[in-house]
Design a protein around this motif. Structure first.
Motif, PDB file in Angstrom:
ATOM      1  N   ILE A   1     164.787  -8.685  45.754  1.00  0.00           N
ATOM      2  CA  ILE A   1     164.165  -8.558  47.170  1.00  0.00           C
ATOM      3  C   ILE A   1     162.601  -7.988  47.104  1.00  0.00           C
ATOM      4  O   ILE A   1     162.519  -7.006  46.699  1.00  0.00           O
ATOM      5  N   ALA A   2     161.804  -8.607  48.120  1.00  0.00           N
ATOM      6  CA  ALA A   2     160.484  -8.153  48.287  1.00  0.00           C
ATOM      7  C   ALA A   2     160.568  -6.570  48.685  1.00  0.00           C
ATOM      8  O   ALA A   2     161.043  -6.306  49.677  1.00  0.00           O
ATOM      9  N   GLN A   3     159.680  -5.722  47.987  1.00  0.00           N
ATOM     10  CA  GLN A   3     159.723  -4.403  48.228  1.00  0.00           C
ATOM     11  C   GLN A   3     158.039  -3.961  48.460  1.00  0.00           C
ATOM     12  O   GLN A   3     157.607  -3.798  47.227  1.00  0.00           O
ATOM     13  N   PRO A   4     157.515  -4.254  49.566  1.00  0.00           N
ATOM     14  CA  PRO A   4     156.126  -3.869  49.591  1.00  0.00           C
ATOM     15  C   PRO A   4     155.796  -2.226  49.691  1.00  0.00           C
ATOM     16  O   PRO A   4     154.791  -1.831  49.087  1.00  0.00           O
ATOM     17  N   GLU A   5     156.812  -1.432  49.766  1.00  0.00           N
ATOM     18  CA  GLU A   5     156.599   0.120  49.633  1.00  0.00           C
ATOM     19  C   GLU A   5     156.514   0.504  48.171  1.00  0.00           C
ATOM     20  O   GLU A   5     157.195   0.109  47.061  1.00  0.00           O
ATOM     21  N   ILE A   6     155.460   1.377  47.903  1.00  0.00           N
ATOM     22  CA  ILE A   6     155.099   2.012  46.484  1.00  0.00           C
ATOM     23  C   ILE A   6     155.139   3.478  46.887  1.00  0.00           C
ATOM     24  O   ILE A   6     154.589   3.958  47.354  1.00  0.00           O
ATOM     25  N   ARG A   7     155.801   4.052  45.565  1.00  0.00           N
ATOM     26  CA  ARG A   7     155.839   5.332  45.715  1.00  0.00           C
ATOM     27  C   ARG A   7     155.213   5.929  44.418  1.00  0.00           C
ATOM     28  O   ARG A   7     155.529   5.328  43.133  1.00  0.00           O
ATOM     29  N   GLU A   8     154.422   7.112  44.536  1.00  0.00           N
ATOM     30  CA  GLU A   8     154.057   7.680  43.162  1.00  0.00           C
ATOM     31  C   GLU A   8     155.167   8.919  42.691  1.00  0.00           C
ATOM     32  O   GLU A   8     155.275   9.685  43.789  1.00  0.00           O
ATOM     33  N   ILE A   9     155.668   8.787  41.715  1.00  0.00           N
ATOM     34  CA  ILE A   9     156.631   9.517  41.159  1.00  0.00           C
ATOM     35  C   ILE A   9     155.952  10.839  40.499  1.00  0.00           C
ATOM     36  O   ILE A   9     156.195  11.888  40.559  1.00  0.00           O
TER      37      ILE A   9
END
Lengths: 302, 271
Positions: A283-291
């Motif tokens: 599924i397309a996931q535009p959200e990016i998280r910096e871990i």
């Protein structure tokens, strides 16, 4: 991706779609990454995840449907042929199959002389022959012995060295290596990996190393990207991603890497959620998280 | 001690050449116990596949099995079988999955027809009986029986490989030989197939002769491992032992050339 030096080549939210309407397949979905001199970036994923599409986009065999390529910071449009020639002199590729990527009817010398003739027209014939000897020596082959030979007279590992020498002939800044060792024996594989590492160090090349073998990726690359269904689901510094994988698909991929320390009778069945992970990761996931510093994730939709 | 399923003694195989013979296998001996998963490791050209072909009696000239060689399957001398005996021996006693097995299905026949082919010839089953048996076998390898009416090109590579394995299990062979069964497949699919085989051999009790050049994979799945170098079997031991304390310098060098996924990286000197 963070880094100290300016990137030579970058993909900026590049997408590539095959088919249309309901049957459209995203082979690349908003893919962004940068290649920097003296560094190797590994692109890992299973068959059909879009790894080779990324390579073809870089080699400009495919035009992006969205997004753009940046070469030394400048966007590449649908530019005329002359600038494509300059691009080819800077970006070269090493292919997976050392048996299919050399012409069986021509000698090693011919294979190495062609790129020199095309891209370094100032050289005299004598200079070209000297350059060929230097290239062969660089990939640790004996020039006098190997140059007059035909591909069928060489082993798989030797052929892959010729492919690398051919890519180096034009003094490129970027090399894209698509599964360069997957068809080689274990004992030969290491020699090719060492050669890639040496080129990166001594020539300051930017390398994109495409593979499904995470263990060899760790051996050659500083950074890693994990791709599934055209999306980069997790990326960052190699040790951070391997040591602390956050995306379920990254964990799945790491768990199936053959590992002599984890025997089947000890690990049980880890693949129970495979179908669900695959479905959700696509599924397309535009959200990016910096871990962590230089470690990013597109969280899997629950 | 129970009789081994496979017992290979002093096996030597040459390929006869115009000027000189190539000694592909030199004086190799090993046993595989009932239910055992035995791995045969080594580089291209070391003779692994030549041994596998000999056990199934698939060699034709210029391959020559030297006098003094002995291959026993369940106590029976394989090298002495005549054509008729050989026909019932293959598939029923020993079944083989080839390296490119996913391309070994007949492209113009449905999956059902290919099962029927084996089941009619060897067990005399009717079409209806073989259909029921084929459905059972497909379920063993996690494939829906709906697929029986499919043609090979409608199935993925991993699925075709599993179908071939299901056909191999149709007659309850005592020994399943797998020659690089997952080399052409993706890592995830590879794991799925090998886990399935591992479970099946524990449930059904057949032995496996597993050939691969991927040592990590071999240690993960095998009970015992034999390492080959230039036609000779240079080291045989428990999988764990051969991994933790390899004895032969070649085995040690092989391990030193495998990049590691975790922990300290190898130093990088090629074998």
């Amino acid at each position: 991706m963070t880094g100290d030096t300016a990137p030579i080549l970058a993909l900026d939210t590049v997408s590539k779609v095959f088919g249309r309407g309901d049957s459209a397949v995203y082979a690349a979905r908003s893919v962004s990454f940068a290649l920097r001199p003296g560094r190797t970036l590994a692109l890992v994923g299973e068959s059909g995840s879009g790894k080779t599409t990324a390579a073809r986009l870089i080699m400009r065999e495919y035009q992006p449907d969205a997004g753009q390529l940046l070469f030394r910071g400048q966007p590449i449009g649908s530019s005329p042929v002359s600038s494509l020639r300059a691009y080819r002199a800077a970006v070269q590729m090493v292919f997976q199959d050392p048996f299919a990527s050399l012409n069986p009817a021509h000698t090693v010398r011919y294979h190495l002389e062609r790129p020199l003739r095309l891209h370094r027209r100032d050289l005299t014939r004598q200079q070209r022959l000297t350059a060929i000897d230097e290239l062969l020596a660089r990939v640790k082959l004996d020039p006098a012995l190997v140059a007059p030979k035909f591909p069928h007279e060489l082993s798989g590992g030797q052929r892959q060295r010729i492919s690398i020498a051919r890519a180096l002939a034009v003094s490129p800044e970027v090399i894209v290596a698509d599964e360069p060792t997957s068809m080689l024996d274990v004992s030969v594989r290491l020699g090719i990996l060492n050669l890639l590492n040496e080129m990166k160090r001594e020539l300051g090349l930017a390398l994109l190393y495409i593979t499904h073998d995470v263990a060899t990726a760790r051996y050659v690359a500083e950074d890693i990207m994990v791709m599934y269904a055209g999306q980069i689901v997790e990326w960052g510094a190699m040790e951070s991603v391997l040591g602390n994988p956050q995306h379920p698909y990254t964990r799945l991929l790491l768990s199936v890497v053959p590992d002599p320390d984890r025997r089947f009778d000890e690990i049980g069945d880890e693949l129970g959620r495979v179908d669900q992970i695959r479905r959700q990761s696509a599924i397309a996931q535009p959200e990016i998280r910096e871990i962590a510093p230089n470690h990013f994730l597109r969280p899997m939709p629950e | 001690m129970t009789t081994p399923v496979l017992s290979v003694r002093n096996l030597s195989i040459d390929y006869i050449g115009a000027e000189q013979d190539f000694h592909a296998v030199r004086n190799v001996s090993f046993d595989i116990a009932p239910g055992e998963f035995f791995g045969l490791a080594g580089e291209s050209g070391c003779g692994k596949s030549t041994i596998a072909f000999a056990v199934s009696r698939l060699h034709r000239p210029p391959a020559l099995i030297r006098r003094g060689s002995q291959i026993l399957v369940d106590g029976r001398d394989v090298l002495a079988l005549d054509d008729e005996a050989l026909r019932s021996f293959r598939w029923r006693e020993v079944a083989m999955v080839f390296q490119s097995a996913m391309n070994s299905l007949n492209p113009v026949l449905t999956i059902e027809a290919q099962f029927h082919d084996v089941l009619r010839t060897h067990a005399g089953l009717s079409r209806a009986q073989s259909r029921a048996r084929a459905a059972e076998l497909l379920e063993l390898v996690d494939i829906s029986p709906d697929r029986l009416s499919a043609y090979p090109h409608q199935c993925s590579g991993g699925m075709r490989q599993r179908i071939v394995i299901a056909i191999c299990l149709a007659l309850h062979p005592k020994l399943l030989i797998m020659d690089e069964p997952t080399t052409a497949l993706d890592v995830v699919v590879q794991r799925e197939i090998l886990q399935r085989i591992d479970r099946l051999r524990k449930d059904l009790g057949f032995s496996v002769l597993f050939i691969t050049h991927d040592l990590s994979l071999m240690v993960q799945v095998s009970d015992r491992i034999g390492v080959m170098l230039e036609g000779e079997l240079i080291e045989v031991n428990e999988a764990r032992t051969i991994y933790r304390t390899p004895q032969h310098p070649y085995t040690q060098r092989l391990w030193a050339s495998m990049p590691r996924l975790h922990g300290e990286q190898i130093s990088g000197t090629a074998p």
